[in-house]
Design an enzyme around this catalytic site. Structure first.
Site, PDB file in Angstrom:
ATOM      1  N   GLY A  36       0.663  -0.951  -0.113  1.00 57.09           N
ATOM      2  CA  GLY A  36       0.134  -0.339  -0.067  1.00 57.09           C
ATOM      3  C   GLY A  36       0.778   1.285  -0.727  1.00 57.09           C
ATOM      4  O   GLY A  36       1.497   1.519   0.905  1.00 57.09           O
ATOM      5  N   ASN A 111      -6.553  -5.213   6.762  1.00 50.59           N
ATOM      6  CA  ASN A 111      -5.954  -5.721   5.792  1.00 50.59           C
ATOM      7  C   ASN A 111      -7.118  -6.728   5.299  1.00 50.59           C
ATOM      8  O   ASN A 111      -6.912  -7.479   5.591  1.00 50.59           O
ATOM      9  CB  ASN A 111      -4.273  -6.446   6.016  1.00 50.59           C
ATOM     10  CG  ASN A 111      -4.510  -6.683   4.316  1.00 50.59           C
ATOM     11  OD1 ASN A 111      -3.331  -8.281   4.078  1.00 50.59           O
ATOM     12  ND2 ASN A 111      -4.755  -6.625   3.472  1.00 50.59           N
ATOM     13  N   GLY A 112      -7.575  -6.218   3.983  1.00 50.19           N
ATOM     14  CA  GLY A 112      -8.360  -7.192   3.470  1.00 50.19           C
ATOM     15  C   GLY A 112      -9.317  -5.759   2.877  1.00 50.19           C
ATOM     16  O   GLY A 112      -9.523  -4.204   3.286  1.00 50.19           O
ATOM     17  N   CYS A 245      -5.551 -16.514  -0.527  1.00 44.94           N
ATOM     18  CA  CYS A 245      -5.401 -16.061  -1.733  1.00 44.94           C
ATOM     19  C   CYS A 245      -4.121 -16.411  -2.405  1.00 44.94           C
ATOM     20  O   CYS A 245      -3.434 -16.022  -2.532  1.00 44.94           O
ATOM     21  CB  CYS A 245      -5.355 -14.136  -1.502  1.00 44.94           C
ATOM     22  SG  CYS A 245      -5.257 -13.569  -3.276  1.00 44.94           S
ATOM     23  N   TYR A 251       1.652 -11.815  -7.286  1.00 46.43           N
ATOM     24  CA  TYR A 251       1.740 -11.152  -7.941  1.00 46.43           C
ATOM     25  C   TYR A 251       1.938 -10.077  -6.088  1.00 46.43           C
ATOM     26  O   TYR A 251       2.909  -9.679  -6.568  1.00 46.43           O
ATOM     27  CB  TYR A 251       0.224 -10.361  -7.935  1.00 46.43           C
ATOM     28  CG  TYR A 251       0.320  -9.159  -8.248  1.00 46.43           C
ATOM     29  CD1 TYR A 251       1.696  -8.274  -9.826  1.00 46.43           C
ATOM     30  CD2 TYR A 251       0.014  -8.279  -7.710  1.00 46.43           C
ATOM     31  CE1 TYR A 251       1.743  -7.085  -9.463  1.00 46.43           C
ATOM     32  CE2 TYR A 251      -0.097  -6.696  -7.812  1.00 46.43           C
ATOM     33  CZ  TYR A 251       1.080  -5.793  -8.988  1.00 46.43           C
ATOM     34  OH  TYR A 251       1.389  -5.116  -9.151  1.00 46.43           O
ATOM     35  N   SER A 292       7.816  -7.491 -11.947  1.00 51.51           N
ATOM     36  CA  SER A 292       6.621  -8.514 -11.716  1.00 51.51           C
ATOM     37  C   SER A 292       7.265 -10.115 -12.427  1.00 51.51           C
ATOM     38  O   SER A 292       6.637 -11.044 -11.830  1.00 51.51           O
ATOM     39  CB  SER A 292       5.827  -8.070 -12.169  1.00 51.51           C
ATOM     40  OG  SER A 292       5.601  -7.734 -13.309  1.00 51.51           O
ATOM     41  N   ASP A 354       5.416 -11.679 -17.931  1.00 49.49           N
ATOM     42  CA  ASP A 354       4.808 -10.957 -17.223  1.00 49.49           C
ATOM     43  C   ASP A 354       3.818 -11.956 -17.172  1.00 49.49           C
ATOM     44  O   ASP A 354       3.336 -12.707 -16.901  1.00 49.49           O
ATOM     45  CB  ASP A 354       3.969  -9.860 -17.453  1.00 49.49           C
ATOM     46  CG  ASP A 354       3.897  -8.987 -17.249  1.00 49.49           C
ATOM     47  OD1 ASP A 354       4.167  -8.415 -15.655  1.00 49.49           O
ATOM     48  OD2 ASP A 354       3.157  -7.454 -17.319  1.00 49.49           O
ATOM     49  N   ASP A 355       3.320 -11.320 -15.439  1.00 47.98           N
ATOM     50  CA  ASP A 355       2.049 -12.181 -13.941  1.00 47.98           C
ATOM     51  C   ASP A 355       1.066 -11.972 -14.356  1.00 47.98           C
ATOM     52  O   ASP A 355       0.325 -12.820 -13.626  1.00 47.98           O
ATOM     53  CB  ASP A 355       3.037 -11.404 -12.602  1.00 47.98           C
ATOM     54  CG  ASP A 355       2.657 -10.057 -12.798  1.00 47.98           C
ATOM     55  OD1 ASP A 355       2.371  -8.735 -13.392  1.00 47.98           O
ATOM     56  OD2 ASP A 355       2.564  -9.969 -11.479  1.00 47.98           O
ATOM     57  N   CYS A 391     -11.955  -9.276  -7.881  1.00 51.93           N
ATOM     58  CA  CYS A 391     -11.639  -9.569  -6.044  1.00 51.93           C
ATOM     59  C   CYS A 391     -12.480  -8.764  -5.479  1.00 51.93           C
ATOM     60  O   CYS A 391     -12.858  -7.452  -5.745  1.00 51.93           O
ATOM     61  CB  CYS A 391     -10.520  -9.703  -5.652  1.00 51.93           C
ATOM     62  SG  CYS A 391      -9.672  -9.679  -4.575  1.00 51.93           S
ATOM     63  N   CYS A 442      -8.291 -19.519  -2.761  1.00 56.14           N
ATOM     64  CA  CYS A 442      -9.013 -18.911  -3.535  1.00 56.14           C
ATOM     65  C   CYS A 442      -8.807 -18.755  -5.073  1.00 56.14           C
ATOM     66  O   CYS A 442      -7.310 -17.646  -4.834  1.00 56.14           O
ATOM     67  CB  CYS A 442      -9.469 -17.473  -2.650  1.00 56.14           C
ATOM     68  SG  CYS A 442     -10.438 -16.259  -3.797  1.00 56.14           S
ATOM     69  N   CYS A 445     -10.189 -14.996  -8.541  1.00 57.20           N
ATOM     70  CA  CYS A 445     -10.547 -14.422  -9.839  1.00 57.20           C
ATOM     71  C   CYS A 445     -10.677 -14.906 -11.507  1.00 57.20           C
ATOM     72  O   CYS A 445     -10.111 -14.034 -12.622  1.00 57.20           O
ATOM     73  CB  CYS A 445      -8.826 -13.082  -9.383  1.00 57.20           C
ATOM     74  SG  CYS A 445      -7.943 -14.051  -9.101  1.00 57.20           S
TER      75      CYS A 445
END
Length: 457
Positions: A36, A111-112, A245, A251, A292, A354-355, A391, A442, A445
């Site tokens: 963040g 966080n979440g 996740c 990522y 990445s 790339d990711d 997501c 999970c 996505c």
């Protein structure tokens, strides 16, 4: 990938009788700054009240003044770095959030993301609650304040029993540090120890930076309490499965992180190897989109035998901007961050890794840069399956209609990004590379199969 999927948040906390807790928290936040970049904050207590400092910007700018730490004394500290997945990008929504209520002072770092915030806020407002921020975390504080339970720990369990979604949370009272993780364990949270004292963080590099020893993860549904009597824990929420996740490994996590019992760098390298097994391409060099795609590109090169090269350089001194981009900004946006090394690329059949691809606009610009630099072929490989669903658990993704893989065929996407070849990692291959167990992760996505129902939708 740039400016398309944003990190969620990161938390750090420490309980120690030493007086450098705010400084240690600041350094812990440095290590998870990638989670963040909009705002940062630290709250501390000396047992007689909670003091805090938070502002918009990076940790280095929010805590650049040594005098800031003069008021941040105490044996407990929690910190937070934020990207606003819900709520406005403004200092009032920055965390930790701090309140005073009938059960005492309380600070929270979350966080979440909750999926039933709308229902909760409507109910709370009907009961007289007034919200100061636009983020979902404040709803948790209102639920705690309104709980009929006698003590803060039971009030927290009561409040979180009413929410749905992802949360790895640190609470701080005047005498306790409390860590709790949602029953599906969607977001990571780890426990460390430094000189006999306890530390909590979103990722293990925060422990490494301050020389703390990694102990274990906070388990899904577990509440861990640290006070003058030491550490104790209790399983307060129960689920037969977890939903960690998987995008954290693909990522978000730093390559040197150990997330969900796995090293991020090694997992991404194995993903690259799996990508090579699934997509056998004749090419001269393999290059990553920095930073990445580096780990996966190394794995692809090792498995395929095609030489790894750094064909693109990244400018690490380009920070986030809150200014609306002009046409010139849009045209030069990728070029100011990425620069091809023409002498490496010219005349070569290139595999670029790339990711992920989200809207496709950045990938298109990268392919154009490589072809302009003289690449004979540009074969784009993605070290993840197609992102086909947004997501709702703490990652800021575009809506489904903005996700190119959800609205275009593979061939259409390949043509749009101007690549000679486009290939994704398969969902099955992703799980094989990550060594997932049944009902462990999970992957909504990539599959659209969400583990939590959405009352707000």
């Amino acid at each position: 990938m740039f400016d398309e999927i944003h990190d969620e948040c990161g938390v750090f906390g420490i309980y120690s009788n030493k007086q450098e807790n705010a400084k240690l928290t600041m350094y812990g936040l440095f290590a998870i700054q990638h989670r963040g970049q909009e705002s940062a904050g630290i709250a501390t207590t000396d047992g007689y009240g909670i003091n805090y400092h938070k502002d918009m910007g990076l940790v280095s700018s929010v805590f650049k003044d040594e005098k800031t730490f003069d008021k941040l004394k105490g044996n407990i500290a929690i910190g937070h770095v934020r990207y606003s997945t819900t709520g406005d990008s403004e200092v009032v929504s920055a965390q930790p959030l701090v309140i005073r209520h009938s059960k005492g002072d309380l600070a929270i770092a979350h966080n979440g993301n909750l999926v039933n915030t709308g229902v909760l806020k409507q109910k709370l407002e009907e009961q007289g609650s007034i919200f100061q921020t636009s983020n979902d975390t404040e709803a948790i504080l209102h639920l705690i304040a309104r709980s009929l339970e006698d003590n803060i720990e039971d009030s927290i369990v009561d409040a979180l029993g009413q929410v749905k979604g992802a949360y790895s949370i640190l609470f701080m009272t005047n005498d306790k540090l409390i860590a709790i993780r949602d029953p599906l364990g969607i977001r990571p949270l780890v426990i460390g120890k430094i000189d006999g004292d306890y530390v909590f963080a979103s990722e293990t590099p925060a422990l490494d930076l301050i020389d703390a020893e990694y102990i274990r993860e906070v388990e899904p549904g577990e509440m861990v309490v640290v006070d003058s009597n030491g550490l104790r824990s209790e399983k307060v929420f129960f689920k037969e499965k977890t939903a960690k996740c998987i995008f954290e490994l693909i990522y978000f996590g730093r390559p040197d992180s150990n997330l969900f019992g796995r090293n991020v760098y090694l997992i991404r390298k194995e993903i690259g190897k799996q990508l090579a097994r699934e997509h056998k391409i004749e090419a001269d060099i393999v290059i990553p989109v920095p930073d990445s795609g580096i780990s996966a590109a190394i794995g692809y090169a090792e498995e395929s035998g095609i030489p790894f090269e750094k064909g693109i350089m990244r400018n690490h001194y380009v920070g986030r901007t809150f200014i609306q981009p002009t046409q010139l900004d849009r045209e030069l946006g990728v070029k100011k961050k990425l620069s091809p090394i023409a002498d490496v690329i010219k005349g070569k059949k290139v595999i670029v890794i790339d990711d992920s691809i989200v809207r496709g606009t950045t990938s298109r610009k990268i392919v154009k840069l490589l072809k302009k630099a003289g690449a004979k072929e540009v074969n784009m490989l993605i070290a993840a399956p197609p992102v086909v669903a947004p997501c709702y658990y703490g990652i800021d993704m575009p809506t489904r209609k903005e996700l190119i893989a959800a609205t275009h065929t593979l061939e259409e996407t390949k043509k749009y990004i101007l690549a000679d070849y486009l290939g994704y990692l398969s969902v099955k291959g992703m799980h094989k590379a990550i060594r997932t167990e049944k009902n462990e992760f999970c992957d909504a996505c990539f599959t659209g199969k969400y583990p939590i129902k959405f009352p707000d939708m």
